[in-house]
Design a protein around this motif. Structure first.
Motif, PDB file in Angstrom:
ATOM      1  N   ARG A  43       0.815  -1.220   0.000  1.00 23.39           N
ATOM      2  CA  ARG A  43       0.000   0.000   0.000  1.00 23.39           C
ATOM      3  C   ARG A  43       0.845   1.266   0.000  1.00 23.39           C
ATOM      4  NH1 ARG A  43      -5.539  -0.533   3.563  1.00 23.39           N
ATOM      5  NH2 ARG A  43      -6.180  -2.608   2.823  1.00 23.39           N
ATOM      6  N   ILE A  44       1.989   1.236   0.694  1.00 24.92           N
ATOM      7  CA  ILE A  44       2.769   2.467   0.820  1.00 24.92           C
ATOM      8  C   ILE A  44       3.951   2.519  -0.142  1.00 24.92           C
ATOM      9  CG2 ILE A  44       2.102   2.706   3.226  1.00 24.92           C
ATOM     10  CD1 ILE A  44       4.855   1.765   4.050  1.00 24.92           C
ATOM     11  N   GLY A  45       4.145   1.443  -0.931  1.00 27.42           N
ATOM     12  CA  GLY A  45       5.180   1.475  -1.953  1.00 27.42           C
ATOM     13  C   GLY A  45       6.585   1.230  -1.461  1.00 27.42           C
ATOM     14  N   TYR A  46       6.716   0.450  -0.384  1.00 28.77           N
ATOM     15  CA  TYR A  46       8.032   0.084   0.131  1.00 28.77           C
ATOM     16  C   TYR A  46       8.119  -1.439   0.203  1.00 28.77           C
ATOM     17  CZ  TYR A  46       9.029   4.909   1.502  1.00 28.77           C
ATOM     18  OH  TYR A  46       9.269   6.258   1.484  1.00 28.77           O
ATOM     19  N   SER A  47       9.319  -1.929   0.489  1.00 28.35           N
ATOM     20  CA  SER A  47       9.501  -3.374   0.593  1.00 28.35           C
ATOM     21  C   SER A  47       9.028  -3.880   1.960  1.00 28.35           C
ATOM     22  CB  SER A  47      10.982  -3.739   0.414  1.00 28.35           C
ATOM     23  OG  SER A  47      11.757  -3.237   1.495  1.00 28.35           O
ATOM     24  N   LYS A  48       8.699  -5.178   2.018  1.00 30.41           N
ATOM     25  CA  LYS A  48       8.341  -5.810   3.282  1.00 30.41           C
ATOM     26  C   LYS A  48       9.509  -5.705   4.273  1.00 30.41           C
ATOM     27  CE  LYS A  48       7.304 -10.366   5.252  1.00 30.41           C
ATOM     28  NZ  LYS A  48       7.137 -11.810   4.956  1.00 30.41           N
ATOM     29  N   HIS A  49      10.726  -5.794   3.749  1.00 33.32           N
ATOM     30  CA  HIS A  49      11.912  -5.687   4.599  1.00 33.32           C
ATOM     31  C   HIS A  49      11.992  -4.309   5.247  1.00 33.32           C
ATOM     32  CE1 HIS A  49      15.990  -6.229   6.023  1.00 33.32           C
ATOM     33  NE2 HIS A  49      16.340  -5.121   5.411  1.00 33.32           N
ATOM     34  N   MET A  50      11.668  -3.272   4.494  1.00 30.76           N
ATOM     35  CA  MET A  50      11.706  -1.919   5.049  1.00 30.76           C
ATOM     36  C   MET A  50      10.685  -1.773   6.172  1.00 30.76           C
ATOM     37  SD  MET A  50      12.928   1.114   5.139  1.00 30.76           S
ATOM     38  CE  MET A  50      12.515   2.837   5.488  1.00 30.76           C
ATOM     39  N   VAL A  51       9.466  -2.287   5.962  1.00 32.02           N
ATOM     40  CA  VAL A  51       8.430  -2.218   6.994  1.00 32.02           C
ATOM     41  C   VAL A  51       8.898  -2.940   8.255  1.00 32.02           C
ATOM     42  CG1 VAL A  51       6.087  -2.912   7.627  1.00 32.02           C
ATOM     43  CG2 VAL A  51       6.532  -1.966   5.353  1.00 32.02           C
ATOM     44  N   ALA A  52       9.445  -4.131   8.080  1.00 33.21           N
ATOM     45  CA  ALA A  52       9.927  -4.901   9.235  1.00 33.21           C
ATOM     46  C   ALA A  52      11.048  -4.158   9.957  1.00 33.21           C
ATOM     47  CB  ALA A  52      10.414  -6.272   8.782  1.00 33.21           C
ATOM     48  N   SER A  53      11.962  -3.560   9.201  1.00 27.14           N
ATOM     49  CA  SER A  53      13.085  -2.850   9.815  1.00 27.14           C
ATOM     50  C   SER A  53      12.624  -1.650  10.620  1.00 27.14           C
ATOM     51  CB  SER A  53      14.074  -2.411   8.731  1.00 27.14           C
ATOM     52  OG  SER A  53      14.665  -3.521   8.099  1.00 27.14           O
ATOM     53  N   VAL A  54      11.627  -0.934  10.100  1.00 25.33           N
ATOM     54  CA  VAL A  54      11.092   0.217  10.834  1.00 25.33           C
ATOM     55  C   VAL A  54      10.388  -0.250  12.099  1.00 25.33           C
ATOM     56  CG1 VAL A  54       9.397   2.089  10.775  1.00 25.33           C
ATOM     57  CG2 VAL A  54      10.919   1.720   8.827  1.00 25.33           C
ATOM     58  N   GLU A  55       9.569  -1.301  11.993  1.00 29.63           N
ATOM     59  CA  GLU A  55       8.832  -1.788  13.162  1.00 29.63           C
ATOM     60  C   GLU A  55       9.770  -2.296  14.248  1.00 29.63           C
ATOM     61  OE1 GLU A  55       4.553  -3.100  11.169  1.00 29.63           O
ATOM     62  OE2 GLU A  55       5.866  -4.640  12.007  1.00 29.63           O
ATOM     63  N   LEU A  56      10.923  -2.801  13.849  1.00 34.05           N
ATOM     64  CA  LEU A  56      11.886  -3.309  14.821  1.00 34.05           C
ATOM     65  C   LEU A  56      12.838  -2.225  15.322  1.00 34.05           C
ATOM     66  CD1 LEU A  56      12.726  -6.705  13.079  1.00 34.05           C
ATOM     67  CD2 LEU A  56      11.360  -6.374  15.150  1.00 34.05           C
ATOM     68  N   GLY A  57      12.633  -0.993  14.838  1.00 33.43           N
ATOM     69  CA  GLY A  57      13.470   0.106  15.293  1.00 33.43           C
ATOM     70  C   GLY A  57      14.855   0.116  14.705  1.00 33.43           C
ATOM     71  N   ARG A  58      15.032  -0.526  13.557  1.00 32.84           N
ATOM     72  CA  ARG A  58      16.355  -0.617  12.951  1.00 32.84           C
ATOM     73  C   ARG A  58      16.588   0.401  11.844  1.00 32.84           C
ATOM     74  NH1 ARG A  58      16.337  -7.212  12.266  1.00 32.84           N
ATOM     75  NH2 ARG A  58      16.559  -7.735  14.494  1.00 32.84           N
ATOM     76  N   ARG A  59      15.511   0.968  11.319  1.00 34.17           N
ATOM     77  CA  ARG A  59      15.662   1.935  10.228  1.00 34.17           C
ATOM     78  C   ARG A  59      14.845   3.187  10.512  1.00 34.17           C
ATOM     79  NH1 ARG A  59      16.415  -0.467   4.155  1.00 34.17           N
ATOM     80  NH2 ARG A  59      18.060  -1.940   4.639  1.00 34.17           N
ATOM     81  N   MET A  60      15.411   4.307  10.110  1.00 32.49           N
ATOM     82  CA  MET A  60      14.729   5.579  10.262  1.00 32.49           C
ATOM     83  C   MET A  60      13.775   5.777   9.082  1.00 32.49           C
ATOM     84  SD  MET A  60      14.397   8.417  12.042  1.00 32.49           S
ATOM     85  CE  MET A  60      15.869   8.570  13.054  1.00 32.49           C
ATOM     86  N   PRO A  61      12.467   5.949   9.315  1.00 34.03           N
ATOM     87  CA  PRO A  61      11.531   6.135   8.203  1.00 34.03           C
ATOM     88  C   PRO A  61      11.674   7.524   7.602  1.00 34.03           C
ATOM     89  CG  PRO A  61      10.394   6.455  10.271  1.00 34.03           C
ATOM     90  CD  PRO A  61      11.796   5.999  10.625  1.00 34.03           C
ATOM     91  N   ASP A  62      11.475   7.629   6.289  1.00 30.59           N
ATOM     92  CA  ASP A  62      11.457   8.949   5.674  1.00 30.59           C
ATOM     93  C   ASP A  62      10.028   9.480   5.657  1.00 30.59           C
ATOM     94  OD1 ASP A  62      10.216   7.511   3.653  1.00 30.59           O
ATOM     95  OD2 ASP A  62      11.935   7.570   2.314  1.00 30.59           O
TER      96      ASP A  62
END
Length: 282
Positions: A43-62
């Motif tokens: 829905r938001i146009g990102y990878s499943k890996h990116m979503v998981a990384s954000v939810e786990l606090g590993r990546r800063m969302p833009d």
């Protein structure tokens, strides 16, 4: 020396508590909306890996990630409210954080590098090799934070961003001939550069040849970006320091230098051919 805004002795990484808290909010709202990570990613146009990384606090969302997730989870305002507290970025040097925030909003980013492959183009193995090359050698946690922060920034180049940003990179051939990390790391890095060229139509990559008697980049690496308000800013980085540049006269000088670098570097087509020849020689 600290390169590409990573943390060394001059800038300790900040806590990632706010990133983990934001990730928990995203996960709770996603589950409340009945969405899997794959469905939210679509829905938001990102990878499943990116979503998981954000939810786990590993990546800063833009910003596009925040806005898309807000809409996908019902426009409650909770995602944007949580994002307002995302001021900390583990793995980035203190002097680089302001530039990193500006990168996330930039509509164009120009980079000239004579020291190493720019962070936005590095593989994980190359990023680790760079961090382990420059004293003092980081411990495992620090190293992982540096690499994670660098890889997270690469989401900026996604063509799924709306609108996608424009990227121009000029890299000295000598940087690639150095074989940082050894031949296996170099081989993977060259393959990655070729993939970036193929998959990202918004990225232009040029190589500055070894022989260039009249060289406008002798003062060192430089970066330029254009903001959504069409204002230009510059950034220069040295050992244990970095400087944001906003003065019109200084920016004019940097733009003149970058313009000349572009004319003297190999064309994108010739740069690709050189990368292929270098890859074939390994």
């Amino acid at each position: 020396m600290v390169v590409e805004g990573t943390v060394g002795t001059g800038g300790e990484p900040e806590s990632s508590d706010s990133m983990r808290a934001f990730g928990a909010v995203v996960q709770a709202l996603r589950e409340h909306a009945g969405l899997t990570r794959e469905e939210l990613a679509e829905r938001i146009g990102y990878s499943k890996h990116m979503v998981a990384s954000v939810e786990l606090g590993r990546r800063m969302p833009d910003t596009p990630f925040v806005d898309g997730t807000e809409e996908a989870t019902g426009n409650t305002g909770a995602v944007r409210a949580a994002a307002a507290h995302l001021a900390r970025q583990p793995g980035l040097a203190a002097w680089f954080r302001q530039w990193a925030r500006m990168e996330r909003e930039a509509i164009a980013l120009y980079t000239y590098e004579c020291r190493l492959v720019p962070g936005l183009l590095q593989t994980e193995a190359y990023a680790r090799a760079v961090s382990l090359s420059v004293p003092p050698i980081p411990d495992e946690d620090d190293l992982n934070q540096r690499v994670a922060a660098r890889l997270a920034r690469q989401e900026l180049m996604s063509t799924r961003r709306k609108p996608p940003s424009e990227f121009s990179f000029i890299i000295e051939q000598a940087v690639l001939e150095r074989h940082t990390g050894g031949e296996d790391v170099t081989r993977e890095q060259l393959d990655h550069l070729l993939r970036v060229i193929d998959r990202h139509w918004n990225v232009q990559l040029q190589i500055m040849p070894l022989r260039q008697p009249d060289h406008p980049g002798l003062d060192g690496p430089l970066q330029l970006l254009e903001s959504p308000e069409n204002r230009w800013f510059g950034y220069s980085e040295g050992q244990e320091n970095g400087r944001l540049i906003s003065a019109p006269k200084e920016l004019s000088i940097l733009q003149q230098r970058y313009g000349k670098l572009r004319t003297q570097a190999l064309t994108p087509e010739d740069s690709r051919s050189l990368l292929e020849r270098m890859r074939g020689a390994l």
